[in-house]
Motif scaffolding. Structure first.
Motif, PDB file in Angstrom:
ATOM      1  N   GLU A  84     -19.992  -6.458 -46.353  1.00 38.65           N
ATOM      2  CA  GLU A  84     -20.824  -5.800 -47.364  1.00 38.65           C
ATOM      3  C   GLU A  84     -22.159  -5.315 -46.796  1.00 38.65           C
ATOM      4  O   GLU A  84     -22.863  -4.538 -47.437  1.00 38.65           O
ATOM      5  N   LYS A 137     -16.007   3.686 -46.736  1.00 35.11           N
ATOM      6  CA  LYS A 137     -15.455   2.517 -47.424  1.00 35.11           C
ATOM      7  C   LYS A 137     -14.021   2.261 -46.966  1.00 35.11           C
ATOM      8  O   LYS A 137     -13.631   1.115 -46.690  1.00 35.11           O
ATOM      9  N   GLU A 140     -12.715  -3.253 -59.899  1.00 28.56           N
ATOM     10  CA  GLU A 140     -12.283  -4.641 -59.764  1.00 28.56           C
ATOM     11  C   GLU A 140     -11.129  -4.902 -60.718  1.00 28.56           C
ATOM     12  O   GLU A 140     -10.871  -4.131 -61.641  1.00 28.56           O
ATOM     13  N   LEU A 185     -16.637 -11.520 -46.053  1.00 30.19           N
ATOM     14  CA  LEU A 185     -17.006 -10.581 -47.120  1.00 30.19           C
ATOM     15  C   LEU A 185     -18.504 -10.323 -47.111  1.00 30.19           C
ATOM     16  O   LEU A 185     -18.956  -9.196 -47.348  1.00 30.19           O
ATOM     17  N   ARG A 186     -19.268 -11.353 -46.831  1.00 30.26           N
ATOM     18  CA  ARG A 186     -20.715 -11.153 -46.732  1.00 30.26           C
ATOM     19  C   ARG A 186     -21.041 -10.174 -45.605  1.00 30.26           C
ATOM     20  O   ARG A 186     -21.870  -9.272 -45.761  1.00 30.26           O
ATOM     21  N   GLU A 189     -12.027 -13.019 -55.805  1.00 32.14           N
ATOM     22  CA  GLU A 189     -13.022 -12.196 -55.116  1.00 32.14           C
ATOM     23  C   GLU A 189     -13.112 -10.787 -55.665  1.00 32.14           C
ATOM     24  O   GLU A 189     -13.914  -9.983 -55.177  1.00 32.14           O
ATOM     25  N   ASN A 232     -14.481  -1.431 -52.952  1.00 38.06           N
ATOM     26  CA  ASN A 232     -15.823  -1.124 -53.440  1.00 38.06           C
ATOM     27  C   ASN A 232     -16.872  -2.096 -52.904  1.00 38.06           C
ATOM     28  O   ASN A 232     -18.067  -1.857 -53.066  1.00 38.06           O
ATOM     29  N   LYS A 233     -16.446  -3.199 -52.275  1.00 36.72           N
ATOM     30  CA  LYS A 233     -17.406  -4.054 -51.567  1.00 36.72           C
ATOM     31  C   LYS A 233     -17.920  -3.379 -50.306  1.00 36.72           C
ATOM     32  O   LYS A 233     -19.009  -3.696 -49.811  1.00 36.72           O
ATOM     33  N   LYS A 249     -17.744  -8.954 -58.992  1.00 36.64           N
ATOM     34  CA  LYS A 249     -17.754  -9.041 -57.523  1.00 36.64           C
ATOM     35  C   LYS A 249     -17.280  -7.755 -56.861  1.00 36.64           C
ATOM     36  O   LYS A 249     -17.417  -7.598 -55.655  1.00 36.64           O
ATOM     37  N   ARG A 250     -16.684  -6.860 -57.637  1.00 34.25           N
ATOM     38  CA  ARG A 250     -16.157  -5.573 -57.166  1.00 34.25           C
ATOM     39  C   ARG A 250     -14.854  -5.746 -56.388  1.00 34.25           C
ATOM     40  O   ARG A 250     -14.547  -6.818 -55.905  1.00 34.25           O
TER      41      ARG A 250
END
Length: 635
Positions: free
Chosen positions: A402, A454, A485, A398-399, A435, A445-446, A440-441
């Motif tokens: 993003e 997206k 979210e 996820l990091r 998550e 949307n992340k 956290k979205r």
């Protein structure tokens, strides 16, 4: 009404007080029985420091009167027992306890099988033995086919907010047994995982702060409805997992806290009892009676509701004495370390007990720690789970996703590091509710970039997730690109499906699920190094990855090519193991999925050009922000 000790066997009392009464729910709580020729209800309660115990309820206007059921303590066992003649199923009741301090308090039954609808908190006398199950074929098949070499696609769901017409107008269990089960089957999932169903006072705790461990929450109807939901899942080939919270409980007055006026279910040491992060209390795992309570509860959901497995919540917080605690609450164990030795012993005992009675069950640890051997057998020093959530993979991926694609090349290790440890445990790759809440979205949307990008990024991410070793879990709404979210007080945004990109995302996820199920190489050797091999792991400059998944037969190998950049590569060559023709199974950039529609060949012929340590290679075209999945054509 004085109790007769023969209402409870001495063997049960001994086993309970030594942590070995694994079906304590059959003894404790409220049970309709015939005793000395009279039909009524037997009440059994653990409250060793109580001075008096009585049962009051709607049968005596909630007052201690001559019509109350007075309980008597059996010797020095700490167990109280009583019999209410004439009482029957449906009676609402509580225990009135004169506690160790002489104060009167009302408590719900820790072993109560049903609770009133919140905000009411009484327990309800309930017979759970009157349902005729129709899932014998499922249970037989489950016993004969362990899960390790099978596909596992888990749809995580919060029953209250999956569909909701108006605030607090929940679908009941029976409605969900039609709508939810039909939907899960149509999307190709193999299991559902339900957020905790133990009775809880606050909707927005999602069930993670419980009061009634043996009561399926009344928000969605009576217990028989939950049985019908599970039964129909099984009839359609869907397994049912339940989030189970054995690490802590909430402090509401009617619950377990200071149950007999003293710390009973919790530790008397506030440093060990308090969970300041959540405002809850930890169970005292050193007490054998607490062990009997919790071990019985794990088996209860499998015995009574035919649940196929438990996802054990917050393992990291259980095994670390100082998890998220301030300095003033720091403590050491009896060996001078910070591990909660009692919790570790309990978890081992939990898994040994469950697998003794249900060897085919799924026991999953939601564990963010680096504690080793979580899925190793207890006889080898492990904790004995058969699956662990891979929180490291989830956080790294996820990091990475993003990050703007223009910056990803310097963060390449985030998407490759997981393969250094992917086979050290039996992993589930979770994209869970945690998550997509609290700012956290949502998954969609992340993702960085334009609205179109997206969706491209999310399709790419899901494709990599699906082809990476490990079983899969996705929280509801992620499958159609929920943009906001998760909002637990309303239903999912199903109206988004009227918009083309969201509808396309739903169809893409369905096709991806189908592809996963149909190709053994994506799950057959999930937990073995031989099931995965890199083709090109080092192309960080172009943000490209390629790898091969293997099944037991090399004929069914799958080749995956990922492009995490905005650059399209009209000509891109990768090495392959076998000579012949490769067939394109999935291209996330197809216009039907909402992609650019960049034209690709559906086949690729090998050349005798060694590359990437492979004897052959194929030439492909790779669109931006896309994933391709290829399979060797044996025809």
């Amino acid at each position: 009404m004085q109790a007769s000790p023969v209402l409870v066997s001495s063997d049960d009392l001994y086993l309970f007080n030594t942590g070995q009464l694994f079906r304590a729910y059959r003894t404790f709580g409220a049970h309709p029985i015939v005793f000395e020729g009279s039909f009524g209800v037997r009440f059994v309660l653990w409250a060793p420091r109580a001075q008096e115990v009585a049962v009051i309820g709607d049968f005596n206007d909630w007052n201690v009167t001559d019509r109350s059921v007075k309980l008597a303590q059996i010797g020095t066992t700490g167990v109280w027992v009583g019999f209410g003649p004439g009482l029957s199923e449906g009676v609402h009741y509580k225990y009135e306890i004169v506690n160790a301090n002489g104060k009167r308090q009302l408590k719900s039954d820790p072993f109560g099988f049903q609770s009133e609808l919140r905000p009411n908190t009484a327990s309800v006398v309930t017979n759970l033995d009157c349902y005729e199950w129709q899932d014998s074929e499922w249970l037989d098949d489950r016993s004969n086919h362990p899960p390790y070499e099978k596909p596992m696609l888990i749809y995580e769901v919060h029953l209250g907010s999956w569909r909701m017409d108006e605030p607090e107008q929940f679908r009941d269990y029976e409605q969900l047994s039609q709508e939810l089960v039909d939907y899960v089957c149509s999307m190709g999932y193999t299991h559902i995982e339900i957020l905790p169903l133990t009775e809880h006072p606050l909707d927005r705790s999602w069930g993670y702060q419980a009061t009634g461990y043996y009561a399926a929450t009344s928000r969605y109807g009576p217990p028989v409805g939950l049985k019908k939901l599970v039964d129909r899942c099984h009839s359609r080939g869907i397994g049912v997992l339940l989030d189970w919270v054995c690490g802590h409980f909430c402090k509401d007055d009617h619950g377990l806290r200071l149950f007999d006026g003293t710390p009973l279910y919790e530790s008397s040491d506030f440093r060990r009892a308090e969970k300041p992060l959540w405002g809850t209390l930890a169970f005292d795992f050193s007490k054998p009676q607490v062990q009997s309570f919790l071990l019985s509860n794990a088996l209860f959901w499998m015995d009574v509701y035919h649940i196929d497995g438990l996802r054990v919540d917050a393992v990291a917080s259980m095994i670390d004495l100082n998890f998220d605690k301030p300095e003033s609450m720091r403590a050491l164990n009896r060996f001078g370390g910070t591990e909660d030795v009692d919790a570790l012993q309990f978890l081992r005992k939990l898994n040994e007990t469950v697998f003794l009675y249900y060897p085919e069950s799924l026991m999953m640890a939601e564990d963010s720690s680096s504690y080793p051997a979580v899925t190793s057998p207890t006889y080898l020093g492990g904790l004995g789970f058969n699956y662990k959530w891979n929180m490291g993979w989830m956080n790294d991926m996820l990091r990475y996703m993003e990050i703007d694609p223009a910056e990803r090349s310097s963060h390449h290790s985030l998407i490759t590091f997981s393969l250094h440890y992917a086979f050290s445990e039996n992993y589930v790759l979770p994209l869970s509710h945690d998550e997509v809440v609290h700012g956290k979205r949502s998954m969609l949307n992340k993702m960085p970039g334009s609205y179109q990008e997206k969706f491209s990024n999310l399709r790419l991410f899901y494709g990599y997730w699906m082809t990476h070793p490990g079983k899969k879990l996705l929280f509801m709404g992620g499958e159609f690109g929920q943009f906001d979210e998760w909002k637990d007080y309303t239903g999912l945004d199903w109206a988004l499906l009227q918009y083309p990109l969201h509808d396309s995302m739903s169809r893409y996820v369905g096709e991806l699920n189908k592809l996963y199920l149909e190709n053994e190489a994506l799950w057959e050797l999930d937990h073995k190094q031989s099931g995965f091999e890199w083709i090109d792991v080092n192309n960080s400059a172009q943000c490209m990855l390629s790898f091969q998944r293997n099944g037991k037969s090399s004929e069914y190998s799958i080749v995956t090519v990922c492009n995490f950049s905005r650059d399209t590569h009209p000509i891109y060559r990768i090495g392959v193991s076998q000579p012949g023709v490769y067939r394109l199974l999935l291209n996330s950039d197809e216009s039907d999925y909402g992609g650019s529609g960049f034209e690709l060949s559906s086949t690729a012929h090998t050349n005798n050009v060694p590359l990437h340590g492979k004897p052959y290679s194929i030439e492909l075209s790779v669109p931006a922000l896309s994933i391709q999945i290829w399979k060797f054509d044996t025809a």
